[in-house]
Write a protein that holds these residues in place. Structure first.
Motif, PDB file in Angstrom:
ATOM      1  N   LEU A   1       1.653  46.344  22.663  1.00  0.00           N
ATOM      2  CA  LEU A   1       2.884  46.712  22.421  1.00  0.00           C
ATOM      3  C   LEU A   1       3.637  47.209  20.903  1.00  0.00           C
ATOM      4  O   LEU A   1       5.043  47.851  20.705  1.00  0.00           O
TER       5      LEU A   1
ATOM      6  N   ILE B   1       8.983  49.197  25.325  1.00  0.00           N
ATOM      7  CA  ILE B   1       9.303  48.013  25.039  1.00  0.00           C
ATOM      8  C   ILE B   1      10.515  46.824  25.241  1.00  0.00           C
ATOM      9  O   ILE B   1      10.352  46.231  24.929  1.00  0.00           O
TER      10      ILE B   1
ATOM     11  N   ASP C   1      11.156  43.888  27.173  1.00  0.00           N
ATOM     12  CA  ASP C   1      11.797  42.622  26.435  1.00  0.00           C
ATOM     13  C   ASP C   1      12.857  42.250  26.810  1.00  0.00           C
ATOM     14  O   ASP C   1      13.370  40.922  27.091  1.00  0.00           O
TER      15      ASP C   1
END
Length: 223
Positions: A32, A164, A168
């Motif tokens: 990532l 990302i 997350d």
């Protein structure tokens, strides 16, 4: 894990109408984190760009006629993405065009099982909400001011940040299997982990807390 954020621009929407790829952009991310490895090329589609596509990306027939053909870059492209998972927004569109180009050269098609479609991720995460790349940039406060027109590398850069954020924001999974209960593993995905130590209160702190609650409950806050 190494992944490739990928985007293409084309002469039009449908491969059934003979439309071809005019640009490929790829950005590698490793666990990532974007690496410095990129693949980018403009392509001669050997046909005219539709008016609607020209409005989207702005690549003229004159400009594209001077670029390499897909057959000239295909090996370099395949080597760049080999054994890496692809991250694509609206993967069905890009894969149909890439696989069409590969089929024209008699090469093996890309396997959709090794692809993450961020459009699907976003629709599952935000049902009923706009899930275009611009909409997701707005949601996650990703600066997309440079996206005056659709260009593959700019879109890849934005998509990497959106991807990302999509990962997350998943609900963390708590693992309380440690016997001493001193650490809780908070795992937002299979790759990224961080460890948070659980601090137990002392006997004195527990006694003071009980005393505080007892005094607080004596007051009637509803009268």
């Amino acid at each position: 894990m190494k992944e490739i954020v990928l985007d293409t621009e084309t002469t039009g929407l449908s491969v059934r109408e003979g439309h071809r790829i005019v640009e490929i952009g790829c950005i590698e991310i490793n666990d990532l984190i974007p690496s410095k490895k990129r693949f980018h090329c403009y392509l001669n589609p050997e046909r005219k760009v539709s008016e609607k596509a020209l409005e989207v990306h702005g690549y003229t027939d004159e400009f594209l006629s001077t670029q390499k053909k897909f057959s000239e870059i295909v090996d370099e492209f395949l080597n760049f993405i080999e054994n890496k998972r692809l991250v694509i927004h609206n993967a069905e569109f890009d894969l149909s065009h890439l696989n069409n180009e590969l089929a024209l050269l008699g090469k093996k098609k890309l396997n959709s099982e090794n692809v993450v479609d961020t459009l699907v991720l976003a629709r599952n995460k935000f049902p009923g909400s706009p899930t275009s790349l611009d909409a997701l940039c707005k949601r996650y406060r990703v600066d997309n001011s440079k996206r005056k027109q659709h260009t593959a590398l700019i879109d890849c850069d934005l998509l990497a940040k959106v991807y990302i954020n999509l990962l997350d924001q998943k609900e963390p999974m708590l693992n309380f299997k440690n016997e001493d209960n001193e650490k809780t593993i908070i795992n937002s995905n299979k790759i990224n982990r961080y460890y948070k130590k659980v601090i137990k209160p002392t006997e004195e702190e527990l006694m003071l807390h009980k005393k505080y609650l007892k005094n607080s409950l004596k007051k009637n806050f509803f009268n």
